[in-house]
Structures are given as C-alpha cells and as structure tokens.
Design a protein around this motif. Structure first.
Motif, PDB file in Angstrom:
ATOM      1  N   TYR A 296      -0.254   7.430  -7.499  1.00  0.00           N
ATOM      2  CA  TYR A 296       0.004   7.799  -6.102  1.00  0.00           C
ATOM      3  C   TYR A 296       1.411   8.374  -6.064  1.00  0.00           C
ATOM      4  O   TYR A 296       2.392   7.644  -6.268  1.00  0.00           O
ATOM      5  N   CYS A 297       1.514   9.694  -5.822  1.00  0.00           N
ATOM      6  CA  CYS A 297       2.804  10.380  -5.938  1.00  0.00           C
ATOM      7  C   CYS A 297       3.049  11.306  -4.752  1.00  0.00           C
ATOM      8  O   CYS A 297       3.466  12.467  -4.926  1.00  0.00           O
ATOM      9  N   VAL A 298       2.795  10.835  -3.552  1.00  0.00           N
ATOM     10  CA  VAL A 298       2.995  11.656  -2.359  1.00  0.00           C
ATOM     11  C   VAL A 298       4.487  11.912  -2.170  1.00  0.00           C
ATOM     12  O   VAL A 298       5.297  10.977  -2.144  1.00  0.00           O
ATOM     13  N   ALA A 299       4.842  13.194  -2.029  1.00  0.00           N
ATOM     14  CA  ALA A 299       6.255  13.577  -2.025  1.00  0.00           C
ATOM     15  C   ALA A 299       6.935  13.369  -0.678  1.00  0.00           C
ATOM     16  O   ALA A 299       8.156  13.474  -0.601  1.00  0.00           O
ATOM     17  N   ASN A 300       6.197  13.113   0.356  1.00  0.00           N
ATOM     18  CA  ASN A 300       6.819  12.840   1.661  1.00  0.00           C
ATOM     19  C   ASN A 300       6.129  11.640   2.305  1.00  0.00           C
ATOM     20  O   ASN A 300       5.586  11.722   3.389  1.00  0.00           O
TER      21      ASN A 300
END
Length: 372
Positions: A296-300
């Motif tokens: 899980y690497c959501v940037a915002n």
C-alpha cells in the motif's frame, strides 16, 4: 500581494491549499486572495465560504497562475501547472524534490521561488508543516493496512485485534517519529501486537514511557529487521530524512522472508519510499502485490480525509503564508531561518543540499540567495 489558490489536480487529491479562515486572515492583512472555482469542494468548503472570507472566485487555474504573486497549494505542481509558473513568482507547497528529477528541472527552468512545506523547520528541530500531515498519514496507515490485510484484497486474512482465543496481528513500525508514533497509537488501539523500531535510543525511551508497555521498542538495524520479517503481518515504513530520498530498509530479496499476504504500508513514498519494491499508487488503485506481499503506497494518504487534513495543514501553514505575503519572501526568510530552510529553488538555482545530493545537481546556500 495577490495570493492564488488553484484547485488540486493530482488524482484523488481533495485537499485545498487555503482554508476560508486563512483567506480571511490574508485579506485582513490587506492582501488580495483569489481561489479557483470549486477548489475547496473536496474538503467541504464552498465558493460562498471563500467569498464570505473576502476572496475572489476565479474560473480557471490559468488565470490564477497568470496573476498571482504567490501560489499556495497542497501537493507538488503537476506538469501542466509547472508550465504556468513564472520568474519572480513564489510557490508555497509540498515539493518532495529528492525523488523527482523531472519536477526539479521544471521548477528550475521556470525561474520561480519555491518554498517547500516539508523542509521548513522549528526551533526544536521539528518539521512543523510536515507534522500535521505526518500525524494524519500515520493514523491512517494501520487502518489502510488492515483493509489490505483482508483476504478479499489480497492479504492474509488476519484481523488486527484478533478475537478471544486467536492472536492479533503482529505489526512493525519502522521509524518512531511523528508518523511512527501516530501509526503505533492507532495500531495499539486496534488491538495489534506492535513493535516500533528506531535508531534513536532517547526516542525509544520516550515511546516506551508514553505507551506504558503496550508496545515493544527495538533498536533498528538490518539484523533486527530481518529477525522481525518472518513474524510480521504488517510493516509500516515511517522513516524520514528531511528533504532527502528515503533509505531502502526492506529489499526485494527480503520479501521472501515474509509470510504470503503480509502487508507493507509505505508512508515514506513521497520521498521515494523506504521499501525497495515501493512505487507510488493512488486512492483509486491503492495496492499491488510483489512476490506474494501486498504493498500500500498511496502518495497522498491524507487526501482521503480531506476535511481534517486541510484544516490541520491550514493551521500550520497560515503564519508562514502571512509572513511571506506581509514581508515578501526574501525578508520573511531573512527574519526567520526556519522558513529559510524551506527554500528549495530560486531563479534557476537549487538551494537545498539534500535534494542536490540526491539528484546530482549543484546547489547554492539559501543564505547566499537571501542575503546576497
């Protein structure tokens, strides 16, 4: 000064750079505030709210960028926005330049003066404009990770708090700063078995005292991480080197040491991520799998709770925004060395050493730019 706030255009970004309260403060200081139509909708602020605060509503981003002396945003300017920046204009927003050479080149080419929220400091050595979003992202990380742990989402099917007779999830938080402490607080609250790793013994002692034995603290090194990997259901990456690219703490080869369906939540993704296999994702498509491990690497991440995030960010940025508007960026930075630490780009020059080292670009000192 004319202060402009365009609508955020990064995918699934619902925050807004100015709250109506901040707009009201700026107009009370004698500044003109222009806000793009609908900019606050995602955070629950209407155009009428901004008009009541004394701001003018503008239809297009093009007009905002063309006429504003200072642009106030949340996320880094996207490619189409960077084309509209101009020499002499001040950009005040998150930048995260170290892992983003394309953005850096465009900002240098624009001639603008770019001040990054994430490198403004305070007298205690903290990062006051990053801290509120770090708090939000840290608290979201275990929630998002627990969703990713569900079997239907590719995870191992482990419930964070377990149930009577069944053990809870094992969660490791790498980094005991603002993000890590917030993540640990929520993970403990969800009933998980939590270990926090950090290289600062005073910080580990502080966390041990604050959490009253409800989590385990451990000194962070390669051996400690490898010892934990086989046992963890979730690992939260919460390591920050201000302004610089995040260190890679879990390699692809080490994924084979983890249980299938385990989850990596990379809160450091804005700085390039602290897992070797991390790549930025969006709220619309937040997870992917590598070698059986869910990422899980959501940037915002804070954009998911835009109302809370916008208010928290606005509270922190408002005094600095007003100083820049009241004094002009150069005097504001000369008067406040902590704000000067936020200066990353000016008139085609890179002014933040960690970014220059990460990207192989020569830098000049911000002091030389401000006082020269």
């Amino acid at each position: 000064m004319k202060i402009g706030c365009p609508t955020e255009i990064k995918p699934q970004e619902f925050r807004v750079g100015l709250t109506p309260n901040a707009a009201q403060e700026a107009t009370a200081h004698g500044h003109d505030v222009i806000v793009q139509k609908g900019a606050g909708d995602g955070a629950g602020f209407t155009d009428a709210d901004y008009e009541a605060a004394g701001a003018s509503i503008i239809d297009t981003a093009e007009e905002i960028f063309a006429t504003a002396d200072m642009i106030v945003k949340v996320k880094e300017p996207q490619a189409s926005e960077r084309k509209m920046l101009r020499e002499g204009q001040v950009l005040f927003t998150y930048l995260h330049l170290a892992p983003d050479p394309e953005q850096t080149r465009d900002l240098l080419a624009s001639g603008c003066t770019a001040i990054a929220y994430e490198t403004v400091t305070d007298r205690n050595g903290g990062l006051p404009l990053l801290a509120p979003m770090s708090e939000v992202a840290g608290r979201l990380a275990p929630q998002s990770g627990s969703w990713a742990l569900q079997k239907a989402n590719g995870g191992s099917g482990v419930l964070m708090g377990g149930v009577p007779g069944v053990r809870p999830a094992n969660v490791a938080v790498i980094g005991g700063g603002v993000v890590g402490a917030a993540a640990a607080r929520v993970a403990v609250g969800m009933g998980a078995n939590v270990t926090v790793l950090d290289r600062s013994l005073p910080r580990l002692s502080y966390l041990d005292d604050v959490f009253l034995g409800t989590l385990t603290t451990q000194y962070s090194d390669k051996a400690a991480i490898e010892e934990l990997l086989p046992r963890m259901d979730m690992i939260v990456g919460a390591v920050l080197i201000p302004g610089a690219a995040a260190p890679k703490l879990v390699t692809r080869d080490q994924l084979s040491m983890m249980k299938p369906g385990s989850v990596l939540v990379d809160v450091a993704i804005d700085q390039g991520g602290c897992f070797e296999t991390s790549k930025a994702t969006t709220h619309q498509d937040p997870i992917y799998e590598v070698d059986g491990i869910v990422h899980y690497c959501v940037a915002n991440m804070p954009g998911a709770v835009a109302r809370t995030s916008t208010q928290a960010l606005g509270n922190a940025t408002m005094p600095f925004m007003l100083a820049l508007a009241d004094k002009g960026w150069k005097k504001a930075c000369a008067d406040d060395p902590h704000l000067m630490n936020g200066l990353n780009v000016h008139a085609g020059q890179l002014t933040y050493r960690a970014v220059g080292e990460a990207l192989g670009i020569d830098t000049v000192s911000p002091e030389k730019v401000v006082n020269g």
